[in-house]
Design an enzyme around this catalytic site. Structure first.
Site, PDB file in Angstrom:
ATOM      1  N   HIS A 139       8.661  26.690  48.800  1.00  0.00           N
ATOM      2  CA  HIS A 139       8.500  25.978  47.524  1.00  0.00           C
ATOM      3  C   HIS A 139       8.303  26.958  46.378  1.00  0.00           C
ATOM      4  O   HIS A 139       7.984  28.128  46.596  1.00  0.00           O
ATOM      5  CB  HIS A 139       7.273  25.068  47.607  1.00  0.00           C
ATOM      6  CG  HIS A 139       6.014  25.851  47.801  1.00  0.00           C
ATOM      7  ND1 HIS A 139       5.554  26.215  49.048  1.00  0.00           N
ATOM      8  CD2 HIS A 139       5.158  26.397  46.918  1.00  0.00           C
ATOM      9  CE1 HIS A 139       4.457  26.930  48.912  1.00  0.00           C
ATOM     10  NE2 HIS A 139       4.185  27.061  47.623  1.00  0.00           N
TER      11      HIS A 139
ATOM     12  N   HIS B 144       8.891  31.641  41.306  1.00  0.00           N
ATOM     13  CA  HIS B 144       9.381  32.278  42.533  1.00  0.00           C
ATOM     14  C   HIS B 144       9.128  31.390  43.739  1.00  0.00           C
ATOM     15  O   HIS B 144       8.334  30.444  43.662  1.00  0.00           O
ATOM     16  CB  HIS B 144       8.647  33.603  42.754  1.00  0.00           C
ATOM     17  CG  HIS B 144       7.197  33.382  43.043  1.00  0.00           C
ATOM     18  ND1 HIS B 144       6.276  33.190  42.044  1.00  0.00           N
ATOM     19  CD2 HIS B 144       6.529  33.252  44.216  1.00  0.00           C
ATOM     20  CE1 HIS B 144       5.092  32.974  42.593  1.00  0.00           C
ATOM     21  NE2 HIS B 144       5.214  32.998  43.908  1.00  0.00           N
TER      22      HIS B 144
HETATM   23  P1  A2P Z   1       2.842  31.269  45.717  1.00  0.00           P
HETATM   24  O1  A2P Z   1       3.152  30.208  44.709  1.00  0.00           O
HETATM   25  O2  A2P Z   1       2.997  32.635  45.194  1.00  0.00           O
HETATM   26  O3  A2P Z   1       3.611  31.096  46.981  1.00  0.00           O
HETATM   27  P2  A2P Z   1      -2.441  29.005  49.662  1.00  0.00           P
HETATM   28  O4  A2P Z   1      -1.542  28.759  50.835  1.00  0.00           O
HETATM   29  O5  A2P Z   1      -2.858  30.414  49.501  1.00  0.00           O
HETATM   30  O6  A2P Z   1      -3.557  28.032  49.568  1.00  0.00           O
HETATM   31  O7  A2P Z   1      -1.544  28.715  48.394  1.00  0.00           O
HETATM   32  C1  A2P Z   1      -0.764  27.569  48.269  1.00  0.00           C
HETATM   33  C2  A2P Z   1       0.309  27.833  47.234  1.00  0.00           C
HETATM   34  O8  A2P Z   1      -0.278  27.993  45.941  1.00  0.00           O
HETATM   35  C3  A2P Z   1       1.089  29.099  47.482  1.00  0.00           C
HETATM   36  O9  A2P Z   1       2.422  28.788  47.248  1.00  0.00           O
HETATM   37  C4  A2P Z   1       0.517  30.113  46.538  1.00  0.00           C
HETATM   38  O10 A2P Z   1       1.278  31.166  46.071  1.00  0.00           O
HETATM   39  C5  A2P Z   1       0.002  29.265  45.412  1.00  0.00           C
HETATM   40  N1  A2P Z   1      -1.229  29.859  44.889  1.00  0.00           N
HETATM   41  C6  A2P Z   1      -2.345  30.160  45.581  1.00  0.00           C
HETATM   42  N2  A2P Z   1      -3.304  30.634  44.767  1.00  0.00           N
HETATM   43  C7  A2P Z   1      -2.785  30.639  43.530  1.00  0.00           C
HETATM   44  C8  A2P Z   1      -3.267  31.033  42.246  1.00  0.00           C
HETATM   45  N3  A2P Z   1      -4.507  31.494  42.073  1.00  0.00           N
HETATM   46  N4  A2P Z   1      -2.434  30.921  41.187  1.00  0.00           N
HETATM   47  C9  A2P Z   1      -1.186  30.462  41.342  1.00  0.00           C
HETATM   48  N5  A2P Z   1      -0.670  30.078  42.515  1.00  0.00           N
HETATM   49  C10 A2P Z   1      -1.448  30.163  43.604  1.00  0.00           C
END
Ligand code: A2P
Length: 224
Positions: A69, A155
């Site tokens: 995603h 991304h």
């Molecule tokens: P990304 O969008 O780079 O893939 P997690 O599995 O760590 O709980 O995160 C769930 C999703 O949210 C992942 O897709 C992750 O990164 C994104 N994410 C996690 N923490 C943050 C943050 N602090 N800011 C923005 N996106 C985040």
């Protein structure tokens, strides 16, 4: 008793269709295989292994994250700043469940993360939260981030090295984009069938795809 507020999700984003997910997984694994065999990559292998004589199997090095995603807003169930305001926007409510096409324009590989760079359309940018590009960026890099177009951080995380959180992919992507617009030009450039590969120092690689890859996706909220 007070009525309970509806819980906020972990995050919102565009989820790739399962068909596209399979296709992307295959083609990006092929790319990792190619990268692994390039002399230019081998020259900088110690940035991945800590040892110039050690080999690395990139396909094993990155642990894949499913479902694939492109995050718009990380709400953390309401703990993240601005989460409620985001979820309450009419455009967010109206867009849940709607289909769109994401355009993947590049791939990044660093010792921490493997990701696909997404180029957002003006319509998709209406779901991109204000200030999202800056979240979690080290203060030293902030001036560079502010000079980048809104949505530069968009991304899809394809994989992370063991112990690395997915949030790192967006940070690595921005770092690469800041370097690209700065004085320092890419060190090594190699023309591959897929596109132009640049080395940005410190184990950071960027592949600009010759042809953008269009991916069917659906805007959804996600909770575990
Ligand atoms: P990304 O969008 O780079 O893939 P997690 O599995 O760590 O709980 O995160 C769930 C999703 O949210 C992942 O897709 C992750 O990164 C994104 N994410 C996690 N923490 C943050 C943050 N602090 N800011 C923005 N996106 C985040």
């Amino acid at each position: 008793a007070q009525p309970k507020e509806p819980a906020l999700p972990l995050f919102y984003g565009w989820f790739l269709s399962s068909e596209v997910e399979e296709k992307i997984k295959c083609s990006t694994m092929e790319f990792l295989k190619t990268l692994d065999t390039l002399e230019a990559f081998k020259k900088h292998i110690s940035e991945f292994t800590g040892d110039a004589d050690k080999e690395v199997d990139l396909e094993q090095y990155f642990l894949t994250k499913a479902p694939l995603h492109c995050t718009t807003e990380f709400c953390d169930y309401g703990k993240a700043e601005g989460a409620k305001e985001y979820a309450e926007q009419q455009v967010v409510k109206d867009s849940c469940g709607t289909a769109t096409e994401l355009s993947v324009v590049g791939l990044i590989v660093t010792p921490r993360t493997f990701g696909a760079r997404v180029s957002l359309t003006p319509e998709q940018l209406s779901l991109w939260p204000t200030g999202a590009d800056k979240v979690g960026i080290p203060p030293a890099d902030l001036p560079g981030v502010e000079a980048l177009p809104v949505g530069s951080r968009a991304h899809v995380t394809l994989g992370c090295a063991a112990g690395v959180e997915a949030v790192q992919t967006g940070i690595d992507l921005l770092e690469i984009l800041i370097l690209q617009q700065g004085e320092e030009k890419a060190v090594t450039v190699e023309e591959l069938e897929l596109g132009t590969l640049s080395y940005m120092g410190q184990g950071r690689w960027y592949l600009a795809l010759r042809e953008p890859v269009t991916c069917d996706a659906t805007f959804l909220s996600f909770s575990e």
